[in-house]
Scaffold this active site. Structure first.
Site, PDB file in Angstrom:
ATOM      1  N   ASP A  87      47.016  36.128  43.111  1.00 22.48           N
ATOM      2  CA  ASP A  87      47.685  35.005  42.433  1.00 22.48           C
ATOM      3  C   ASP A  87      49.002  35.429  41.797  1.00 22.48           C
ATOM      4  O   ASP A  87      49.852  34.602  41.490  1.00 22.48           O
ATOM      5  CB  ASP A  87      46.748  34.394  41.376  1.00 22.48           C
ATOM      6  CG  ASP A  87      46.163  35.456  40.464  1.00 22.48           C
ATOM      7  OD1 ASP A  87      46.913  36.067  39.685  1.00 22.48           O
ATOM      8  OD2 ASP A  87      44.935  35.704  40.560  1.00 22.48           O
ATOM      9  N   GLU A 107      46.532  43.071  48.287  1.00 23.65           N
ATOM     10  CA  GLU A 107      45.629  41.907  48.318  1.00 23.65           C
ATOM     11  C   GLU A 107      45.086  41.776  49.742  1.00 23.65           C
ATOM     12  O   GLU A 107      45.854  41.833  50.699  1.00 23.65           O
ATOM     13  CB  GLU A 107      46.430  40.660  47.892  1.00 23.65           C
ATOM     14  CG  GLU A 107      45.830  39.319  48.267  1.00 23.65           C
ATOM     15  CD  GLU A 107      44.471  39.037  47.624  1.00 23.65           C
ATOM     16  OE1 GLU A 107      44.377  39.034  46.395  1.00 23.65           O
ATOM     17  OE2 GLU A 107      43.507  38.808  48.394  1.00 23.65           O
ATOM     18  N   ASP A 138      43.222  46.149  52.699  1.00 25.32           N
ATOM     19  CA  ASP A 138      42.040  46.396  51.871  1.00 25.32           C
ATOM     20  C   ASP A 138      42.368  47.460  50.812  1.00 25.32           C
ATOM     21  O   ASP A 138      42.769  48.582  51.156  1.00 25.32           O
ATOM     22  CB  ASP A 138      40.896  46.866  52.786  1.00 25.32           C
ATOM     23  CG  ASP A 138      39.564  46.910  52.057  1.00 25.32           C
ATOM     24  OD1 ASP A 138      39.558  47.076  50.815  1.00 25.32           O
ATOM     25  OD2 ASP A 138      38.527  46.768  52.730  1.00 25.32           O
ATOM     26  N   GLY A 139      42.166  47.128  49.549  1.00 26.15           N
ATOM     27  CA  GLY A 139      42.455  48.051  48.456  1.00 26.15           C
ATOM     28  C   GLY A 139      41.609  49.309  48.505  1.00 26.15           C
ATOM     29  O   GLY A 139      42.023  50.367  48.018  1.00 26.15           O
ATOM     30  N   ASP A 156      42.110  43.945  39.869  1.00 26.07           N
ATOM     31  CA  ASP A 156      42.035  42.526  39.521  1.00 26.07           C
ATOM     32  C   ASP A 156      41.313  41.825  40.667  1.00 26.07           C
ATOM     33  O   ASP A 156      41.922  41.120  41.472  1.00 26.07           O
ATOM     34  CB  ASP A 156      43.468  41.998  39.344  1.00 26.07           C
ATOM     35  CG  ASP A 156      43.497  40.541  38.948  1.00 26.07           C
ATOM     36  OD1 ASP A 156      42.440  39.963  38.660  1.00 26.07           O
ATOM     37  OD2 ASP A 156      44.609  39.964  38.938  1.00 26.07           O
ATOM     38  N   THR A 158      37.902  39.885  42.772  1.00 25.68           N
ATOM     39  CA  THR A 158      36.856  38.862  42.700  1.00 25.68           C
ATOM     40  C   THR A 158      35.547  39.542  42.291  1.00 25.68           C
ATOM     41  O   THR A 158      35.478  40.754  42.118  1.00 25.68           O
ATOM     42  CB  THR A 158      36.696  38.193  44.083  1.00 25.68           C
ATOM     43  OG1 THR A 158      36.917  39.178  45.092  1.00 25.68           O
ATOM     44  CG2 THR A 158      37.713  37.088  44.292  1.00 25.68           C
ATOM     45  N   ASP A 159      34.492  38.745  42.177  1.00 31.64           N
ATOM     46  CA  ASP A 159      33.178  39.274  41.789  1.00 31.64           C
ATOM     47  C   ASP A 159      32.667  40.249  42.858  1.00 31.64           C
ATOM     48  O   ASP A 159      33.126  40.210  43.998  1.00 31.64           O
ATOM     49  CB  ASP A 159      32.178  38.114  41.616  1.00 31.64           C
ATOM     50  CG  ASP A 159      32.630  37.135  40.535  1.00 31.64           C
ATOM     51  OD1 ASP A 159      33.418  37.553  39.657  1.00 31.64           O
ATOM     52  OD2 ASP A 159      32.220  35.965  40.583  1.00 31.64           O
TER      53      ASP A 159
HETATM   54  N1  SAM Z   1      41.224  36.976  37.901  1.00 31.76           N
HETATM   55  C1  SAM Z   1      40.274  36.794  38.898  1.00 31.76           C
HETATM   56  C2  SAM Z   1      38.852  36.811  38.476  1.00 31.76           C
HETATM   57  O1  SAM Z   1      38.407  37.751  37.798  1.00 31.76           O
HETATM   58  O2  SAM Z   1      38.148  35.849  38.818  1.00 31.76           O
HETATM   59  C3  SAM Z   1      40.558  37.610  40.115  1.00 31.76           C
HETATM   60  C4  SAM Z   1      41.836  37.109  40.693  1.00 31.76           C
HETATM   61  S1  SAM Z   1      42.429  37.591  42.213  1.00 31.76           S
HETATM   62  C5  SAM Z   1      42.617  35.991  42.933  1.00 31.76           C
HETATM   63  C6  SAM Z   1      41.127  38.381  43.091  1.00 31.76           C
HETATM   64  C7  SAM Z   1      41.580  38.771  44.503  1.00 31.76           C
HETATM   65  O3  SAM Z   1      40.914  39.959  44.944  1.00 31.76           O
HETATM   66  C8  SAM Z   1      41.280  37.723  45.581  1.00 31.76           C
HETATM   67  O4  SAM Z   1      42.469  37.087  45.957  1.00 31.76           O
HETATM   68  C9  SAM Z   1      40.632  38.516  46.729  1.00 31.76           C
HETATM   69  O5  SAM Z   1      41.106  38.124  47.995  1.00 31.76           O
HETATM   70  C10 SAM Z   1      41.044  39.943  46.357  1.00 31.76           C
HETATM   71  N2  SAM Z   1      40.195  40.990  46.928  1.00 31.76           N
HETATM   72  C11 SAM Z   1      38.842  41.017  47.044  1.00 31.76           C
HETATM   73  N3  SAM Z   1      38.441  42.158  47.631  1.00 31.76           N
HETATM   74  C12 SAM Z   1      39.567  42.883  47.887  1.00 31.76           C
HETATM   75  C13 SAM Z   1      39.807  44.162  48.482  1.00 31.76           C
HETATM   76  N4  SAM Z   1      38.800  44.916  48.940  1.00 31.76           N
HETATM   77  N5  SAM Z   1      41.088  44.597  48.568  1.00 31.76           N
HETATM   78  C14 SAM Z   1      42.120  43.842  48.109  1.00 31.76           C
HETATM   79  N6  SAM Z   1      41.946  42.629  47.553  1.00 31.76           N
HETATM   80  C15 SAM Z   1      40.693  42.155  47.433  1.00 31.76           C
END
Ligand code: SAM
Length: 277
Positions: A87, A107, A138-139, A156, A158-159
């Site tokens: 975001d 991201e 992929d991070g 930062d 997702t779950d």
């Molecule tokens: N602030 C938020 C929360 O705690 O609910 C998180 C916001 S941000 C939108 C989370 C991002 O992590 C998502 O857009 C998702 O696509 C990304 N994400 C998930 N797994 C990932 C990975 N392995 N590598 C990079 N990005 C990842």
């Protein structure tokens, strides 16, 4: 309840609802179901797989607290990595710091960034900054391939389900350690102390096993489950709970300040017990 409502099932037995004025966007990306809703209490809101990620109304709390605690702890945060954060809110905060020379955002889902740039421009406001490098990958792989590259790493995510699951593992924390420079530190969002007790306890144990300094701190985010949210820091040298926080002159924030930084590390007894400290 009249009108259109959005409901997030925060746990199998707890739900959070708010009234929606309009659905602005909906799509299924290769990774997740992505929506932007215009809500009455919080304004525009990003959801992924039905889970609230950020809202225009309360994003400042989360984005300032996931960035400024680490940025104010490291004396020279020149190279910063953000994993997830599509975001752009964490990127916006990091690039407020005048000493940051480069902020890399990794991201996994390109569509999150594209859609946020369109519908949440006040959050996604820093992508065109010349100090920003944005990679759609992929991070987990990125940290493996960049040893000793960063002063600060911000997770930062997702779950811990789907592509983010590996971002909460002991192996990943070991790779984060390797990706940090000598005096580096990382911070991750580590979910609710009410609803994710075992996860938080495990993260604390895993991070403490890798980093000489491990700290948990709290912030109040109204749209996240339980309202009270945890962040966990792993640091090679500087203790974020003991430093005098250093805010560069001229930076404005709405939630974070040095007093909030110090207070955030005062943990209620139930959280202390949970992490055994
Ligand atoms: N602030 C938020 C929360 O705690 O609910 C998180 C916001 S941000 C939108 C989370 C991002 O992590 C998502 O857009 C998702 O696509 C990304 N994400 C998930 N797994 C990932 C990975 N392995 N590598 C990079 N990005 C990842």
């Amino acid at each position: 309840m009249k009108g259109l409502w959005f409901t997030e099932l925060q746990t199998p037995v707890v739900a959070f609802s708010c009234r929606v004025r309009q659905t602005l966007h909906w799509e299924r990306t290769p990774y997740q179901e992505l929506a932007v809703l215009d809500t009455e209490p919080f304004g525009r809101m990003l959801t992924l797989d039905g889970v609230i990620q950020t809202t225009v109304g309360d994003e400042f709390v989360y984005h300032e607290m996931i960035t400024w605690v680490a940025l104010s702890t490291h004396p020279r945060p020149r190279r910063v990595l953000i994993i997830g954060g599509g975001d752009g809110g964490a990127l916006r905060e990091v690039l407020k710091h005048p000493e940051v020379e480069n902020a890399t955002l990794v991201e996994i889902d390109r569509r999150v960034t594209e859609v946020c740039r369109q519908y949440l421009p006040e959050i996604a406001s820093a992508f065109d900054d010349p100090r920003a490098t944005v990679l759609f990958e992929d991070g987990i792989v990125h940290v493996q391939e960049h040893p000793a590259a960063y002063d600060v790493i911000i997770i930062d995510s997702t779950d811990p389900v789907g592509p983010a699951e590996g971002l909460f593992s002991a192996d990943f924390y070991r790779n984060v350690y390797q990706a940090l420079r000598e005096e580096g530190l990382f911070v991750a969002q580590t979910e609710s102390p009410f609803f994710n007790r075992e996860l938080l306890a495990r993260i604390y144990r895993d991070v403490s096993g890798v980093f000489p300094v491990c700290r948990v701190y709290l912030a109040s985010v109204p749209t996240y489950p339980g309202g009270l949210w945890t962040f966990t820091v792993g640091s090679k040298r500087f203790d974020p709970a003991a430093v005098e926080p250093r805010m560069p002159q001229g930076v404005t924030t709405r939630y974070y300040n040095p007093a909030v930084h110090r207070a955030a590390f005062a943990l209620p007894n139930f959280v202390r017990e949970l992490i055994g400290s």
